[in-house]
Design a protein around this motif. Structure first.
Motif: not given
Length: 160
Positions: A132-138
């Motif tokens: 997943f991308n950085n938005i989901v990571y954050d």
């Protein structure tokens, strides 16, 4: 996934700082301004390069400049991890925008085989390792200090 080693070659206030992590829970603690948030953002930067999501050109988040090393020319780091029983090494030069991912056992450069940065021509190993991308990571893996509110863009990511 298990993070094994963080090598802050030159990142923020750190130069040549190596943190070896053990299996299980690792707690990083210290006084105010000791570098805990810098270490937290180093991990993020190694996976996602401080690039803004959903752009087709290289636009960076403010952290990109915030963690530029103090009084040093290079802006680099290495992160070692284990995923699904395999050892990997991510090497990133933030200034040059270069990132390489290696099979840490054989030393083979596997960057092109895991490339998921086709839109911005930048390799984003976080997408490969987390899927997943950085938005989901954050909003899931990485909860920042005072960051317990979910980002409004997460709902779009979940729908997508």
């Amino acid at each position: 996934m298990i993070l094994k080693e963080l090598n802050l070659i030159s990142f923020g206030k750190f130069e040549g700082k190596i943190l070896k992590l053990e299996d299980g829970l690792n707690i990083i603690y210290g006084e105010n301004e000791s570098g805990k948030t810098t270490i937290h953002n180093f991990i993020y930067g190694m996976f996602y390069g401080f690039l803004k999501p959903y752009v087709t050109k290289r636009y960076y988040l403010e952290e990109y400049n915030k963690y530029r090393p103090w009084n040093r020319k290079t802006y680099r780091g290495i992160l070692k991890l284990i995923k699904d029983g395999k050892s990997y090494r991510i090497e990133r030069d933030f200034d040059k925008g270069h990132v390489r991912v290696y099979d840490d056992l054989t030393g083979d450069d596997i960057t092109k085989s895991i490339d998921t940065g086709e839109k911005v021509k930048v390799h984003l190993p976080g997408i490969f390792f987390f899927d997943f991308n950085n938005i989901v990571y954050d909003n899931t893996i990485s909860i920042k200090q005072l960051g317990n509110k979910v980002d409004s863009t997460l709902s779009k990511e979940i729908k997508d």
